[in-house]
Design an enzyme around this catalytic site. Structure first.
Site, PDB file in Angstrom:
ATOM      1  N   ILE A  44      16.144 -80.544 -38.394  1.00  0.00           N
ATOM      2  CA  ILE A  44      15.075 -79.711 -37.827  1.00  0.00           C
ATOM      3  C   ILE A  44      14.929 -78.393 -38.562  1.00  0.00           C
ATOM      4  CG2 ILE A  44      15.224 -80.726 -35.530  1.00  0.00           C
ATOM      5  CD1 ILE A  44      16.958 -78.393 -34.669  1.00  0.00           C
ATOM      6  N   GLY A  45      15.773 -78.166 -39.551  1.00  0.00           N
ATOM      7  CA  GLY A  45      15.647 -76.934 -40.319  1.00  0.00           C
ATOM      8  C   GLY A  45      16.614 -76.919 -41.484  1.00  0.00           C
ATOM      9  N   GLY A  47      18.118 -74.111 -44.659  1.00  0.00           N
ATOM     10  CA  GLY A  47      18.170 -72.730 -45.133  1.00  0.00           C
ATOM     11  C   GLY A  47      19.172 -72.584 -46.246  1.00  0.00           C
ATOM     12  N   GLY A  50      22.785 -73.620 -44.866  1.00  0.00           N
ATOM     13  CA  GLY A  50      23.124 -74.904 -44.288  1.00  0.00           C
ATOM     14  C   GLY A  50      21.909 -75.641 -43.756  1.00  0.00           C
ATOM     15  N   LYS A  67      24.278 -76.517 -36.551  1.00  0.00           N
ATOM     16  CA  LYS A  67      24.102 -75.972 -37.897  1.00  0.00           C
ATOM     17  C   LYS A  67      25.314 -76.376 -38.725  1.00  0.00           C
ATOM     18  CE  LYS A  67      23.149 -71.603 -40.315  1.00  0.00           C
ATOM     19  NZ  LYS A  67      22.893 -70.158 -40.132  1.00  0.00           N
ATOM     20  N   ASP A 157      17.002 -60.475 -41.013  1.00  0.00           N
ATOM     21  CA  ASP A 157      16.178 -61.573 -41.542  1.00  0.00           C
ATOM     22  C   ASP A 157      15.154 -62.015 -40.492  1.00  0.00           C
ATOM     23  OD1 ASP A 157      15.329 -63.236 -43.528  1.00  0.00           O
ATOM     24  OD2 ASP A 157      16.835 -64.799 -43.174  1.00  0.00           O
TER      25      ASP A 157
END
Length: 890
Positions: A44-45, A47, A50, A67, A157
């Site tokens: 789902i993501g 970066g 990770g 994560k 961020d």
């Protein structure tokens, strides 16, 4: 998508690799069976730190976000644990909830609350967001920021991708990977450039109001689809953030534009806080009737100023035409290219297929601009589609002109490049990054030996590696180390000379890579001793050098010339990089090993190393620093290599480094596993002192070497300790120690050894331990004959012997105030033991030597010491220029 299952147990022993830390709720939820199971459902993501998965607890059916972070070293783990330390202490409605973490061997799993609606970035991809909806999200974000700042935490961020929405559309601040505690100002450069505050960009540090600048950029991102200055390249965007003023689009309300300008206040002391912005008129205003929207601009700024604003996008050009017209111009290879219009109005398939056609026909003029805009504004969506419909094959139709495009935009797709046949063009590739990436990618699917053979046939591979090393390319470091151990890859003079010319002084990582690669190459070429090991006893000196005393003529000794494949000046170059003992341990170890591999058995190189002196000083520092921790694998390794080279260097000593060499030997004598090497270094030091005619005297505590204007002390207790220590390689040790005891400077050491209360017990235990080794028994008998002979000569009952210094007699008398019968009893006890040790009735299992003529002769010689006395002390050589006493019977 395939389901991955993560299993772990809450209670683990210390020896296991899994470490679990869960909140009480998570522990209670899965207490049955005392085992937790999480199935990773989908990504789902992604970066920089990770990948985030949607996961399900297989026992409770509840969803969480996990994560997954890969790490290699403990330092990286500690950095990621900072995120956990922050999360577990943060409890607020607008902060993503932390459930715990799981640490496995090289992976860290952080368990977080699952936000089913995704991020605000996902939301704006679906279509434009109205101001009223945006205000709802920003207000919640401000509440979360106010809480964070009150806790002393800077997020650093803030952007739409890090603002998540749960099932009730509640904003949750996430991704605390670069967050930090407030300590005046956080000086680390972190965050995403387009959202970054100018003070952070200039390296002045981040503060809580730096998050406010990022919040303003996020407002622009939500309302327009992109952050400020998104149409500029990285360097230009950074310059604009620091020096230019951002002008919000005019279709935004005046209050919204005022809010954005408040966030973009460059003076940090005048920038509003999260608490102050919660009361801003844009945040606090309510929904207006539809007709009131038309009056809003009249209440704001002077409308005439709107005509003065200009958008200076480098991609924009003349935008009077539509996106479809611009795409038609692109397809016709026109000189004008408007990526922002094309991506804004045309469907992605039409764009990707147009780019494929252009690449197939070699019309690459605008391909770079299109991919650049795609990367900045569309997260590489067009590139992914371009690959799927055959774009890489189209690029390879014109490999020369397209090489830079491939290198810039497709290095992370090496497997696709290889499948499309790019390997056949590798010999003609000039871009080192592309060639190295392809080679490393090919190495992942090919046997290592075959891969090395393939690399070695590339005529441009050495040049690519050297250029990559000069640019500190990580893959170039990896490739040189991998190839240096391959038989098919030759490191010749020219390549070594090129490695020497690299900027090693300013780059410790590059020094490590070059040193390690040369070590691997030298060991492969069998220049170093083939039996070399990192523990003493496996690492033997070659007899030609180790047994050669410095005092004899060198005419019959082989001279080992400098390695023919080293360029001139290599040793001088190497010694210029002599590290300190406190430097990177890996770098120090490889430098020490390289010095050994280069200098081993090469008297020319050994002489150069001694004259420089840096290696001897480094060895002295290492034994001082690491001596207490010598049992660890790294310490044993580096000390063993250093000691073996010091042993060879001690045969090429010069006067100025004699004190350091003796200090090194004495420090190694204190460590049982290094006693043999320390003894050999000390032996060579004494031989050097004798050859140089230094005055050597004794007192009751030390042997004194008068070297020029200084006096070097060698404690007698240190020498005595070597014999009575737990020396594990006695066979190597006893021959070195016997030669040391035979030297005139150590003439009274025999009395100390024999007079020791453990002498008889030590003698019996050694013959028992080594009863199966004929060679060690013979060497030990020779040693006994030597020290017992000297013991008889130096007993107080022989004062008529004028060859014995008075001070030695006094010392012996002090240490052994006994009568002659006691001395006779010592000798008789030794003789009785030797006579019975090999008698048929006393033989033990696996005992050898009972039929050895040499053992019988040595035992007989020792027995004669009881029935004879030294009438005159003549001198003879044992063949190695060591002077030993000779007995003459009455």
């Amino acid at each position: 998508m395939a389901t991955r299952c993560l299993q772990f147990k809450p209670k683990v022993t210390r020896s296991m690799a899994t470490r679990v830390n869960l909140t009480p709720a998570q522990k209670l939820a899965s207490s049955s069976g005392n085992t937790h199971h999480y199935a990773l459902k989908q990504v789902i993501g992604k970066g920089a730190y990770g990948i985030v998965y949607r996961a399900m607890n297989r026992q409770t059916g509840k969803q969480v976000a996990i994560k997954v972070i890969e790490y290699e070293e403990e330092e990286e783990l500690n950095e990621h644990m900072l995120e956990i330390d922050l999360l577990k202490n943060l409890k607020h409605e607008n902060i993503v909830k932390y459930h715990g973490f799981i640490q496995k061997s090289h992976q860290l799993f952080i368990l977080l609350a699952y936000c089913s609606q995704g991020s605000l970035r996902d939301l704006i991809k679906r279509g434009p967001v109205e101001e009223m909806e945006c205000k709802t999200y920003i207000k919640q974000t401000l509440c979360g920021l106010q809480y964070l700042h009150e806790q002393g935490v800077i997020h650093r961020d803030i952007k739409a991708a890090n603002l998540l929405l749960d099932g009730h559309n509640v904003v949750k601040l996430a991704d605390f990977g670069v967050s930090t505690r407030v300590n005046s100002m956080a000086m680390t450069y972190a965050g995403s450039p387009n959202w970054m505050a100018p003070e952070v960009m200039m390296g002045q540090g981040a503060s809580t109001v730096s998050d406010i600048w990022s919040l303003g950029a996020t407002v622009v991102e939500i309302l327009t689809g992109n952050p400020p200055f998104h149409n500029l390249l990285n360097e230009a965007a950074c310059y604009a953030i620091v020096h230019d003023e951002y002008l919000p689009p005019k279709y935004l309300s005046s209050r919204c534009r005022k809010f954005i300008r408040t966030c973009f206040q460059k003076n940090v002391f005048q920038r509003a806080t999260a608490q102050e912005l919660l009361t801003h008129e844009w945040i606090s205003e309510t929904q207006k009737p539809a007709l009131e929207k038309f009056k809003e601009e009249e209440e704001g700024e002077d409308w005439r100023h709107e005509f003065l604003e200009v958008d200076v996008s480098p991609f924009k050009g003349h935008d009077t035409k539509s996106g479809h017209h611009s795409l038609l111009q692109l397809r016709q290879n026109s000189e004008i290219c408007n990526p922002y219009l094309i991506y804004g109005e045309c469907d992605m398939y039409s764009i990707a297929s147009c780019l494929v056609d252009l690449c197939r026909h070699g019309q690459l003029q605008h391909i770079g601009d299109m991919f650049a805009y795609d990367a900045q504004s569309r997260a590489g969506e067009c590139k992914e589609l371009f690959i799927r419909i055959g774009g890489i094959s189209a690029l390879l139709c014109h490999i020369g002109p397209s090489e830079s495009l491939i290198s810039q935009y497709f290095l992370d797709h090496t497997s696709d490049l290889i499948k499309c046949g790019i390997l056949q063009y590798c010999d003609s590739i000039t871009d080192y990054k592309l060639l190295i990436s392809l080679a490393i990618g090919y190495g992942k699917i090919l046997d290592h030996k075959d891969w090395c053979n393939w690399c070695s046939k590339l005529v441009n591979i050495e040049d690519a590696i050297l250029r990559g090393l000069a640019a500190d390319n990580k893959l170039a470091h990896e490739m040189l180390i991998s190839l240096s151990g391959a038989d098919s890859f030759e490191i010749g003079k020219e390549l070594i000379r090129a490695l020497m010319s690299l900027p090693l002084r300013s780059n410790s990582r590059l020094r490590y890579t070059v040193f390690k690669s040369l070590n691997i190459f030298l060991e492969r070429k069998s220049i170093a001793n083939s039996d070399m090991g990192y523990a003493e006893g496996e690492f033997h000196s070659t007899p030609q050098l180790s047994s050669r005393p410095s005092s004899i003529q060198l005419a019959n000794v082989p001279v080992y010339v400098e390695r023919t494949f080293f360029p001139n000046g290599f040793v001088d170059w190497l010694l210029k990089f002599t590290p300190e003992s406190i430097d990177d341990p890996r770098l120090v170890k490889n430098f020490v090993e390289l010095c050994f591999n280069v200098g081993h058995l090469d008297r020319v190189v050994l002489g150069e190393i001694v004259e420089h002196g840096g290696f001897l000083r480094l060895s002295q520092q290492l034994i001082q620093q690491l001596g207490r921790d010598w049992r660890s694998k790294y310490t044993r390794s580096i000390l063993s290599i250093a000691l073996n080279l010091c042993t060879e260097l001690s045969q090429e000593l010069i006067a100025s480094y004699l004190p350091i060499a003796i200090d090194i030997s004495l420090r190694f004598l204190r460590i049982s596993d290094f006693v043999t090497g320390g003894t050999e270094v000390l032996l060579h030091c004494f031989l050097f002192a004798m050859r140089e005619n230094y005055n050597i005297t004794e007192n009751s505590e030390s042997i004194l070497i008068h070297c020029n204007t200084s006096v070097i002390q060698v404690p007698r207790a240190a020498l005595l300790h070597t014999f009575y220590s737990e020396e594990p390689k006695f066979g190597n040790y006893i021959t070195k120690f016997a030669k040391l005891c035979a030297l005139p400077p150590c003439k009274s050491l025999a009395c100390d050894i024999v007079s020791h209360p453990q002498f008889m017990k030590k003698t019996q235990s050694l013959f028992d331990v080594y009863r199966g080794s004929l060679i060690i028994q013979i060497d030990f008998l020779k040693f006994l004959k030597l020290i017992l002979t000297r013991y008889v000569e130096f007993t107080p009952l022989q004062p008529t012997n004028k060859n014995i210094p008075t001070e030695a007699l006094i010392t012996s008398a002090i240490k052994q105030p006994v009568t002659f019968p006691t001395g006779t009893e010592v000798l008789r006890a030794v003789v009785d033991f030797l006579l019975s040790n090999w008698s048929p009735n006393n033989l033990r299992p696996n005992q050898v030597g009972s039929d050895s003529v040499l053992i019988k002769q040595l035992c007989h010689d020792i027995e004669l010491l009881v029935t004879t006395k030294p009438r005159s002390l003549s001198k003879r050589s044992n063949g190695h220029s060591f002077v030993i006493p000779t007995l003459q019977s009455i």
